[in-house]
Scaffold this motif. Structure first.
Motif: not given
Length: 340
Positions: A58-71, A95-97
């Protein structure tokens, strides 16, 4: 050399030393900040982020954005201070990452595996939600377990006793509720033929009061189309919810997001349950800067999200996939949705 020059050199010496130290010495911290955000309904490098082949989309429009964290790693003193002072980045112990007992390669491999799992779970969650067939197969039988010699690898699980099972969680819950020592019939498809196999339920090793079969079930899509996710160099499990919503949007009529800019985050399992993630404050910033109006927040991240929400970004609390779909449909018709 006159006294004024000596005084000037003496005054400049600490500044020079500070400059050298500030640029040459790295700190035991990494900077976390807003990372790239991708529209799961869009394209990347000329390919759909979520590509469905073999059925009508089915055609879609707009956004469903996934988001990320930079390190950002390997920071010197000046870089660390500058990023901290910016307000959009935070410093955490390295050490946490990057746990010292693991190499960067091992961490990258784990992140890649988590991302692959999020893709698999997203597809299965969408198929379950849409009522599409999913095969629940036996991928492993514990050699000394209760089902050894009865169930076989490749069997498709149909029923445990009188209870139909369609998900891994369904198998675990159904078997776990049976008293150890109980004889039950397990219905399977074996080489295409429905077969009833008697099994005496054992006691779960780490929970003796719960039933145990000693098999590893695996969910496999059983549909005449394929799904391919085309995002590279992204790690972790937190894209699951947005991948799932993109699949639901593409496989159902209408626009799930109302053609608007929705972003979000959250892990998802094959049952459609949404789990918490890390770095929510940075993902909110990334979404807001990209133009999002609504952000889907895992329920367990709501408290942190409320404390860090950019102005004008609506936070919608999400527990599971049906709730996320209901919330978006409500917003599209002028209604409301659960808020953080």
């Amino acid at each position: 050399m006159n006294r004024r020059i000596v005084t000037l050199l003496a005054a400049l010496a600490p500044i020079v030393v500070l400059g050298v130290v500030g640029t040459m010495v790295t700190v035991p911290y990494v900077a976390l900040g807003p990372g790239p955000t991708f529209n799961t309904l869009g394209d990347v490098d000329g390919k759909p982020v979520v590509d469905i082949q073999g059925t009508e989309v089915d055609p879609t429009d707009g956004n469903l954005n996934m988001t990320t964290v930079s390190v950002r790693d390997g920071l010197n003193i000046f870089e660390a201070f500058g990023l901290w002072a910016s307000g959009s980045n935070g410093l955490v112990p390295r050490s946490e990452i990057y746990p010292p007992e693991k190499s960067k390669e091992e961490i990258q491999q784990a992140n890649t595996a988590d991302f692959q799992q999020s893709e698999d779970s997203a597809e299965l969650a969408a198929l379950h939600f849409l009522g599409k067939p999913v095969a629940l197969t036996v991928s492993k039988v514990t050699p000394d377990g209760p089902a050894a010699g009865a169930l076989q690898e490749g069997d498709v699980l149909v029923k445990i006793g009188d209870t139909p099972v369609t998900t891994i969680t369904g198998v675990q819950d159904t078997v776990g509720a049976i008293a150890p020592g109980t004889a039950i019939d397990v219905t399977v498809l074996r080489e295409g033929v429905e077969t009833v196999v008697p099994v005496t339920v054992g006691a779960r090793p780490n929970k003796p009061e719960s039933g145990y079969l000693g098999v590893t079930p695996n969910e496999v899509p059983d549909v005449p189309f394929t799904v391919q996710f085309n995002l590279a160099d992204i790690g972790g499990p937190s894209a699951g919810l947005m991948f799932t919503l993109a699949l639901v949007d593409k496989l159902t009529p209408g626009e799930l997001n109302g053609g608007k800019f929705v972003a979000g985050t959250g892990t998802i399992d094959s049952d459609g349950e949404v789990g918490p993630i890390g770095g929510i404050r940075y993902k909110l910033i990334a979404a807001s800067e990209a133009g999002a109006e609504t952000f889907l927040v895992p329920a367990q991240n709501c408290d942190e999200a409320k404390q860090n929400a950019p102005d004008g970004l609506r936070l919608v609390k999400v527990d599971n996939l049906p709730g996320a779909v209901d919330s978006l449909e409500s917003l599209n018709t002028g209604g409301d949705a659960p808020r953080c």
